[in-house]
Design a protein around this motif. Structure first.
Motif, PDB file in Angstrom:
ATOM      1  N   ILE A 296     -17.089  15.251  44.082  1.00 13.69           N
ATOM      2  CA  ILE A 296     -17.252  14.795  42.702  1.00 13.69           C
ATOM      3  C   ILE A 296     -18.434  15.472  42.026  1.00 13.69           C
ATOM      4  CG2 ILE A 296     -17.846  12.758  41.311  1.00 13.69           C
ATOM      5  CD1 ILE A 296     -16.102  11.125  43.248  1.00 13.69           C
ATOM      6  N   ASP A 297     -19.470  15.820  42.796  1.00 12.64           N
ATOM      7  CA  ASP A 297     -20.656  16.513  42.261  1.00 12.64           C
ATOM      8  C   ASP A 297     -21.217  15.763  41.052  1.00 12.64           C
ATOM      9  OD1 ASP A 297     -22.624  18.464  41.928  1.00 12.64           O
ATOM     10  OD2 ASP A 297     -21.370  19.643  40.580  1.00 12.64           O
ATOM     11  N   PRO A 298     -21.829  14.603  41.256  1.00 10.53           N
ATOM     12  CA  PRO A 298     -22.257  13.763  40.139  1.00 10.53           C
ATOM     13  C   PRO A 298     -23.247  14.450  39.200  1.00 10.53           C
ATOM     14  CG  PRO A 298     -22.370  12.561  42.217  1.00 10.53           C
ATOM     15  CD  PRO A 298     -22.142  13.992  42.563  1.00 10.53           C
ATOM     16  N   ALA A 299     -23.061  14.182  37.915  1.00 14.38           N
ATOM     17  CA  ALA A 299     -24.033  14.612  36.908  1.00 14.38           C
ATOM     18  C   ALA A 299     -25.091  13.542  36.713  1.00 14.38           C
ATOM     19  CB  ALA A 299     -23.322  14.903  35.584  1.00 14.38           C
ATOM     20  N   ILE A 300     -24.687  12.274  36.872  1.00 19.17           N
ATOM     21  CA  ILE A 300     -25.610  11.138  36.748  1.00 19.17           C
ATOM     22  C   ILE A 300     -25.418  10.247  37.967  1.00 19.17           C
ATOM     23  CG2 ILE A 300     -26.275   9.120  35.396  1.00 19.17           C
ATOM     24  CD1 ILE A 300     -25.030  10.459  32.942  1.00 19.17           C
TER      25      ILE A 300
ATOM     26  N   GLU B  66     -23.839  18.051  28.263  1.00 17.81           N
ATOM     27  CA  GLU B  66     -22.982  18.578  27.190  1.00 17.81           C
ATOM     28  C   GLU B  66     -21.500  18.325  27.449  1.00 17.81           C
ATOM     29  OE1 GLU B  66     -23.894  22.035  24.954  1.00 17.81           O
ATOM     30  OE2 GLU B  66     -25.811  22.346  25.972  1.00 17.81           O
ATOM     31  N   PRO B  67     -21.000  18.487  28.700  1.00 14.63           N
ATOM     32  CA  PRO B  67     -19.575  18.183  28.918  1.00 14.63           C
ATOM     33  C   PRO B  67     -19.223  16.725  28.650  1.00 14.63           C
ATOM     34  CG  PRO B  67     -20.435  19.536  30.704  1.00 14.63           C
ATOM     35  CD  PRO B  67     -21.612  19.107  29.897  1.00 14.63           C
TER      36      PRO B  67
ATOM     37  N   ALA C  89     -29.728  17.556  27.834  1.00 12.53           N
ATOM     38  CA  ALA C  89     -29.003  17.093  26.651  1.00 12.53           C
ATOM     39  C   ALA C  89     -28.595  18.267  25.762  1.00 12.53           C
ATOM     40  CB  ALA C  89     -29.873  16.122  25.861  1.00 12.53           C
ATOM     41  N   PRO C  90     -27.593  18.050  24.912  1.00 15.09           N
ATOM     42  CA  PRO C  90     -27.255  19.072  23.918  1.00 15.09           C
ATOM     43  C   PRO C  90     -28.444  19.340  22.996  1.00 15.09           C
ATOM     44  CG  PRO C  90     -25.521  17.408  24.070  1.00 15.09           C
ATOM     45  CD  PRO C  90     -26.681  16.897  24.866  1.00 15.09           C
TER      46      PRO C  90
ATOM     47  N   ALA D  22     -15.991   9.541  37.540  1.00 12.48           N
ATOM     48  CA  ALA D  22     -17.113   8.867  38.190  1.00 12.48           C
ATOM     49  C   ALA D  22     -18.381   9.711  38.199  1.00 12.48           C
ATOM     50  CB  ALA D  22     -16.730   8.494  39.625  1.00 12.48           C
ATOM     51  N   ARG D  23     -18.276  11.008  38.007  1.00  8.48           N
ATOM     52  CA  ARG D  23     -19.470  11.857  38.050  1.00  8.48           C
ATOM     53  C   ARG D  23     -20.461  11.523  36.934  1.00  8.48           C
ATOM     54  NH1 ARG D  23     -19.923  16.961  35.288  1.00  8.48           N
ATOM     55  NH2 ARG D  23     -20.967  17.677  37.185  1.00  8.48           N
ATOM     56  N   TRP D  24     -20.022  10.765  35.924  1.00  8.02           N
ATOM     57  CA  TRP D  24     -20.896  10.437  34.801  1.00  8.02           C
ATOM     58  C   TRP D  24     -21.633   9.109  34.992  1.00  8.02           C
ATOM     59  CZ3 TRP D  24     -22.054  14.555  32.469  1.00  8.02           C
ATOM     60  CH2 TRP D  24     -21.116  15.570  32.312  1.00  8.02           C
ATOM     61  N   ASN D  25     -21.368   8.424  36.088  1.00  7.39           N
ATOM     62  CA  ASN D  25     -22.136   7.216  36.442  1.00  7.39           C
ATOM     63  C   ASN D  25     -21.792   6.904  37.893  1.00  7.39           C
ATOM     64  OD1 ASN D  25     -23.514   4.802  36.624  1.00  7.39           O
ATOM     65  ND2 ASN D  25     -22.392   3.754  34.995  1.00  7.39           N
ATOM     66  N   PHE D  26     -22.343   7.713  38.777  1.00  3.56           N
ATOM     67  CA  PHE D  26     -21.983   7.666  40.189  1.00  3.56           C
ATOM     68  C   PHE D  26     -22.952   6.736  40.914  1.00  3.56           C
ATOM     69  CE2 PHE D  26     -21.601   9.164  44.551  1.00  3.56           C
ATOM     70  CZ  PHE D  26     -20.241   9.451  44.662  1.00  3.56           C
ATOM     71  N   LEU D  27     -22.432   5.644  41.465  1.00  4.52           N
ATOM     72  CA  LEU D  27     -23.282   4.640  42.087  1.00  4.52           C
ATOM     73  C   LEU D  27     -23.906   5.143  43.382  1.00  4.52           C
ATOM     74  CD1 LEU D  27     -21.203   1.375  41.562  1.00  4.52           C
ATOM     75  CD2 LEU D  27     -23.122   2.228  40.194  1.00  4.52           C
ATOM     76  N   ARG D  28     -25.154   4.769  43.584  1.00  7.59           N
ATOM     77  CA  ARG D  28     -25.906   5.184  44.763  1.00  7.59           C
ATOM     78  C   ARG D  28     -25.215   4.781  46.056  1.00  7.59           C
ATOM     79  NH1 ARG D  28     -27.287   2.723  48.865  1.00  7.59           N
ATOM     80  NH2 ARG D  28     -29.370   2.387  49.695  1.00  7.59           N
TER      81      ARG D  28
END
Length: 324
Positions: free
Chosen positions: A244-248, A125-126, A33-34, A227-233
């Protein structure tokens, strides 16, 4: 302490059964997180020993707060039982997010809600740097939206659901997954009570519980992010996963990564649960897992589906995901 106008909270809500996995992703959120961000967890439980709350904060940086008894009573009246829909566990404690303005008051300017069956793998942060109009949420399109496209399998089913929900047809492709919602205080205040009211008046329309109600009431107050901010399993098997290299990552169906290090995520995403279980040993924070024999079945099924996947379908879905 964050300056006024930039006070940020990341918030989870869960029952005792989901406390352990929620603390894992909460710890990851703290780490990504920031600076100055508070990470909070609203727990749907009668009690939790103060010693456990203190140790949890010491180990994870997550501040646990018990939900008020009157709020829990309201939630129980709306949805007395937990349910499973399309392989996804829908806990009544998810409704706690519809009371976030009541819990948090004016303490924060921006609030990021995350589901407890996620992992945060990259800096957040992004995400917080993405501009959004006042009163709007940053969200990611859901499986339903992607599969409502005319050339996608199952689009008739998804369109029938969206139509029954009352969503304008022009907004079907924008239906969002509510596991990640980032909004300012005005956005949360504008949608929580209407969504709760919608669910109470139209439970038959809400196939996906509060996610359905949130889409029905907030469809005109959203800004889509990649989609990288809520990437489904379920999308991890796609070639687009590496691009996409998911963050989440959102493990929205069974099995879950805390059940074992099986395909498609492997041992690396199981390891955080093992590590936190060791740190919280002796505390009243249960780690509930699927039995080993069931996990073998899941693993074999996943590997078979990966080998027999429709490559053209995977390509089309990857294009939709990459387009955001």
């Amino acid at each position: 302490m964050a300056e006024p106008g930039n006070r940020i909270a990341i918030v989870f809500s869960c029952d005792v059964g989901y406390l352990f996995p929620s603390l894992v992703v909460g710890k990851q959120a703290v780490e990504n997180a920031p600076p100055g961000t508070d990470v909070r967890l609203i727990l749907d439980a009668d009690s939790l020993p103060q010693a456990t709350i203190d140790r949890v904060f010491e180990v994870t940086g997550v501040r646990v707060t018990l939900a008020d008894a009157d709020v829990r009573a309201q939630i129980a009246a709306v949805k007395p039982h937990n349910t499973v829909v399309a392989g996804s566990y829908l806990s009544r404690s998810a409704l706690l997010r519809l009371f976030l303005p009541d819990f948090l008051g004016d303490a924060y300017d921006r609030i990021l809600y995350l589901d407890g069956d996620m992992q945060v793998l990259r800096s957040l942060e992004p995400l917080f740097a993405i501009p959004a109009p006042a009163g709007q949420f940053l969200v990611v399109k859901d499986w339903v939206a992607l599969h409502s496209a005319p050339d996608m399998p199952g689009h008739e089913r998804e369109r029938a659901y969206l139509s029954k929900l009352g969503l304008p047809e022009a907004n079907w492709g924008g239906y969002f997954n509510s596991g990640m919602m980032l909004g300012d205080l005005a956005a949360w205040r504008s949608v929580t009570k209407p969504a709760l009211d919608f669910y109470q008046r139209h439970p038959e329309r809400c196939l996906y519980f509060d996610q359905s109600a949130l889409n029905a009431t907030a469809y005109d107050r959203i800004t889509h992010v990649p989609a990288r901010w809520n990437f489904l399993r379920s999308h991890m098997v796609l070639p687009a996963y590496r691009i996409i290299d998911p963050a989440i990552i959102h493990f929205a169906s069974r099995p879950k990564p805390w059940d074992g290090g099986i395909a498609p995520w492997g041992p690396a995403m199981f390891k955080p649960y093992v590590e936190l279980a060791r740190q919280l040993e002796g505390l009243d924070v249960p780690w509930r897992r699927q039995p080993w024999y069931r996990m073998i079945g899941y693993d074999l099924r996943e590997r078979y589906e990966m080998l027999t996947a429709d490559r053209d379908y995977q390509r089309r879905l990857g294009v939709l995901l990459s387009a955001g």
